[in-house]
Design a protein around this motif. Structure first.
Motif, mmCIF file in Angstrom:
data_model
loop_
_atom_site.group_PDB
_atom_site.id
_atom_site.type_symbol
_atom_site.label_atom_id
_atom_site.label_comp_id
_atom_site.label_asym_id
_atom_site.label_seq_id
_atom_site.Cartn_x
_atom_site.Cartn_y
_atom_site.Cartn_z
ATOM 1 N N TRP A 81 0.596 -0.793 0.051
ATOM 2 C CA TRP A 81 0.292 -0.300 0.416
ATOM 3 C C TRP A 81 0.633 1.170 -0.132
ATOM 4 O O TRP A 81 1.941 1.435 0.752
ATOM 5 C CB TRP A 81 -0.849 -0.177 1.635
ATOM 6 N N MET A 82 0.051 1.701 -0.627
ATOM 7 C CA MET A 82 1.619 3.546 -0.364
ATOM 8 C C MET A 82 1.007 4.256 0.620
ATOM 9 O O MET A 82 -0.639 4.167 0.916
ATOM 10 C CB MET A 82 0.594 4.164 -1.933
ATOM 11 N N GLN A 83 2.222 5.270 0.672
ATOM 12 C CA GLN A 83 1.843 5.565 2.286
ATOM 13 C C GLN A 83 3.016 7.099 1.923
ATOM 14 O O GLN A 83 3.952 6.686 1.524
ATOM 15 C CB GLN A 83 1.504 4.941 3.426
ATOM 16 N N SER A 84 2.401 7.673 3.389
ATOM 17 C CA SER A 84 3.537 8.492 3.270
ATOM 18 C C SER A 84 4.710 8.035 4.499
ATOM 19 O O SER A 84 4.092 7.612 5.088
ATOM 20 C CB SER A 84 3.002 10.450 3.138
ATOM 21 N N TRP A 85 5.883 8.356 3.635
ATOM 22 C CA TRP A 85 6.940 8.110 4.893
ATOM 23 C C TRP A 85 7.866 9.228 4.944
ATOM 24 O O TRP A 85 8.458 9.392 3.989
ATOM 25 C CB TRP A 85 7.766 7.236 4.982
ATOM 26 N N LYS A 86 8.686 10.410 5.676
ATOM 27 C CA LYS A 86 9.287 10.864 6.495
ATOM 28 C C LYS A 86 9.425 11.795 4.728
ATOM 29 O O LYS A 86 9.948 12.257 3.740
ATOM 30 C CB LYS A 86 10.822 10.099 6.071
ATOM 31 N N ASP A 87 8.109 12.741 4.874
ATOM 32 C CA ASP A 87 7.598 13.669 3.318
ATOM 33 C C ASP A 87 7.749 12.815 2.339
ATOM 34 O O ASP A 87 8.407 13.781 1.599
ATOM 35 C CB ASP A 87 8.184 14.271 3.370
ATOM 36 N N GLN A 88 7.918 11.968 1.531
ATOM 37 C CA GLN A 88 7.469 10.809 0.663
ATOM 38 C C GLN A 88 6.743 9.385 0.269
ATOM 39 O O GLN A 88 6.644 8.958 1.511
ATOM 40 C CB GLN A 88 9.088 9.872 0.378
ATOM 41 N N ASN A 89 6.808 9.894 -0.356
ATOM 42 C CA ASN A 89 5.054 8.750 -1.494
ATOM 43 C C ASN A 89 6.021 7.212 -1.274
ATOM 44 O O ASN A 89 6.869 7.615 -2.414
ATOM 45 C CB ASN A 89 4.186 9.029 -2.422
ATOM 46 N N VAL A 90 6.130 6.570 -0.807
ATOM 47 C CA VAL A 90 6.121 5.271 -0.388
ATOM 48 C C VAL A 90 5.444 3.892 -0.031
ATOM 49 O O VAL A 90 4.510 4.529 -0.654
ATOM 50 C CB VAL A 90 7.080 4.951 0.128
ATOM 51 N N TYR A 91 6.168 3.275 -0.502
ATOM 52 C CA TYR A 91 5.038 1.690 -0.801
ATOM 53 C C TYR A 91 5.308 0.564 0.144
ATOM 54 O O TYR A 91 6.603 0.776 0.950
ATOM 55 C CB TYR A 91 5.489 0.560 -1.793
ATOM 56 N N GLU A 92 4.179 0.828 1.749
ATOM 57 C CA GLU A 92 4.974 -0.303 2.939
ATOM 58 C C GLU A 92 4.769 -1.264 2.509
ATOM 59 O O GLU A 92 3.425 -1.417 1.347
ATOM 60 C CB GLU A 92 4.087 -0.326 3.803
ATOM 61 N N VAL A 93 4.497 -2.228 2.776
ATOM 62 C CA VAL A 93 4.680 -3.859 2.195
ATOM 63 C C VAL A 93 4.182 -5.447 4.047
ATOM 64 O O VAL A 93 5.146 -4.671 4.613
ATOM 65 C CB VAL A 93 5.831 -4.822 1.764
ATOM 66 N N GLY A 94 3.522 -5.444 4.268
ATOM 67 C CA GLY A 94 3.479 -6.563 5.122
ATOM 68 C C GLY A 94 3.103 -8.101 4.697
ATOM 69 O O GLY A 94 2.479 -7.779 3.483
ATOM 70 N N TRP A 95 3.041 -8.869 5.398
ATOM 71 C CA TRP A 95 2.818 -10.119 5.717
ATOM 72 C C TRP A 95 1.973 -10.946 6.603
ATOM 73 O O TRP A 95 2.427 -10.796 7.619
ATOM 74 C CB TRP A 95 3.435 -10.439 4.695
ATOM 75 N N GLY A 96 1.441 -12.333 6.561
ATOM 76 C CA GLY A 96 0.941 -12.821 6.937
ATOM 77 C C GLY A 96 0.610 -13.991 7.293
ATOM 78 O O GLY A 96 0.346 -14.535 6.133
ATOM 79 N N VAL A 97 1.408 -15.424 7.729
ATOM 80 C CA VAL A 97 1.153 -16.957 7.955
ATOM 81 C C VAL A 97 0.436 -17.721 9.004
ATOM 82 O O VAL A 97 0.875 -16.798 9.976
ATOM 83 C CB VAL A 97 2.708 -17.350 6.909
ATOM 84 N N LEU A 98 -0.380 -18.141 9.190
ATOM 85 C CA LEU A 98 -1.260 -18.748 9.622
ATOM 86 C C LEU A 98 0.404 -19.564 11.005
ATOM 87 O O LEU A 98 1.140 -20.542 10.360
ATOM 88 C CB LEU A 98 -2.299 -19.238 9.814
ATOM 89 N N PRO A 99 -0.018 -19.592 12.070
ATOM 90 C CA PRO A 99 1.148 -19.707 12.632
ATOM 91 C C PRO A 99 1.329 -21.470 12.125
ATOM 92 O O PRO A 99 2.644 -21.843 12.654
ATOM 93 C CB PRO A 99 0.298 -20.268 14.583
ATOM 94 N N GLU A 100 0.263 -22.504 12.123
ATOM 95 C CA GLU A 100 0.728 -23.991 11.898
ATOM 96 C C GLU A 100 1.587 -24.114 10.284
ATOM 97 O O GLU A 100 2.383 -25.038 10.279
ATOM 98 C CB GLU A 100 -0.603 -24.374 12.101
ATOM 99 N N TYR A 101 1.877 -23.091 9.571
ATOM 100 C CA TYR A 101 2.195 -23.152 8.596
ATOM 101 C C TYR A 101 3.541 -22.035 8.627
ATOM 102 O O TYR A 101 4.584 -21.972 7.590
ATOM 103 C CB TYR A 101 1.310 -22.249 7.182
ATOM 104 N N GLN A 102 4.238 -21.171 9.886
ATOM 105 C CA GLN A 102 5.486 -21.493 9.421
ATOM 106 C C GLN A 102 7.048 -21.981 10.399
ATOM 107 O O GLN A 102 6.454 -22.739 10.107
ATOM 108 C CB GLN A 102 4.714 -19.999 11.197
ATOM 109 N N GLY A 103 7.448 -21.166 9.488
ATOM 110 C CA GLY A 103 9.390 -21.587 9.959
ATOM 111 C C GLY A 103 9.183 -22.815 8.220
ATOM 112 O O GLY A 103 10.148 -23.588 8.206
ATOM 113 N N ARG A 104 8.199 -22.127 6.908
ATOM 114 C CA ARG A 104 8.350 -23.131 6.218
ATOM 115 C C ARG A 104 9.090 -22.187 4.757
ATOM 116 O O ARG A 104 8.896 -22.796 3.873
ATOM 117 C CB ARG A 104 6.668 -23.611 5.508
#
Length: 177
Positions: A81-104
């Motif tokens: 998603w686009m957002q403003s960071w330190k007076d600049q338009n940038v893209y932030e990324v994020g992720w999430g994986v259910l606990p039983e699938y983590q570490g793979r």
């Protein structure tokens, strides 16, 4: 809607596809103390429903969310998603994986695929990730994906709640396809 990008690691086939109306149960499954431990705790049911509605409105080059599949199971989400960071338009990324699938390696593979999509949507995008300083798995993903650590910062998430995060930055090159 078919798979956009996929990869295979440790015999787990991982792929992503655009978020759809059928993904609301996944978002509900992800709304747990364990999944939100580094993000201020679970959201209310109304907030989860609102998040789902936002995820259903992609605007390539501005905001896109994807469902992560491993083998045939829905196991998480990833997006930008686009957002403003330190007076600049940038893209932030994020992720999430259910606990039983983590570490793979699923989050790494899915985030890599999502970054390829962002690279095509916005060649040369400046990308940031802000994992909690204590979230060693997410910080390791940033490192493996080639992000540079700029240092620690304070991030407000959710609104009214501040957390100490690492500020990771990545400059994407031109289009991949």
């Amino acid at each position: 809607m078919g798979t956009l990008h996929s990869g295979k690691k440790d015999n787990f086939k991982t792929s992503i596809r655009p978020w759809s109306d059928t993904d609301f149960p996944l978002l509900q499954r992800m709304n747990t103390d364990e999944m939100w431990a580094h993000l201020g705790g679970p959201e209310t049911e109304a907030a989860v429903a609102s998040r789902h509605q936002r995820y259903l409105k992609p605007v390539p080059g501005k905001v896109r969310m994807f469902t992560i599949f491993s083998d045939e199971d829905t196991v998480g989400n990833v997006g930008y998603w686009m957002q403003s960071w330190k007076d600049q338009n940038v893209y932030e990324v994020g992720w999430g994986v259910l606990p039983e699938y983590q570490g793979r390696g699923i989050a790494f593979t899915a985030t890599s695929a999502m970054l390829a999509i962002l690279r095509n949507d916005v060649p040369g995008a400046v990308v940031y990730a802000f994992p909690d300083v204590s979230n060693s798995a997410s910080n390791a993903i940033c490192r493996k994906l080639g992000f540079s650590l700029a240092g620690e910062t304070e991030i407000e998430f959710p609104a009214g709640s501040w957390m100490k995060s690492n500020e990771w930055r990545l400059q994407l090159s031109g289009q991949t396809e």
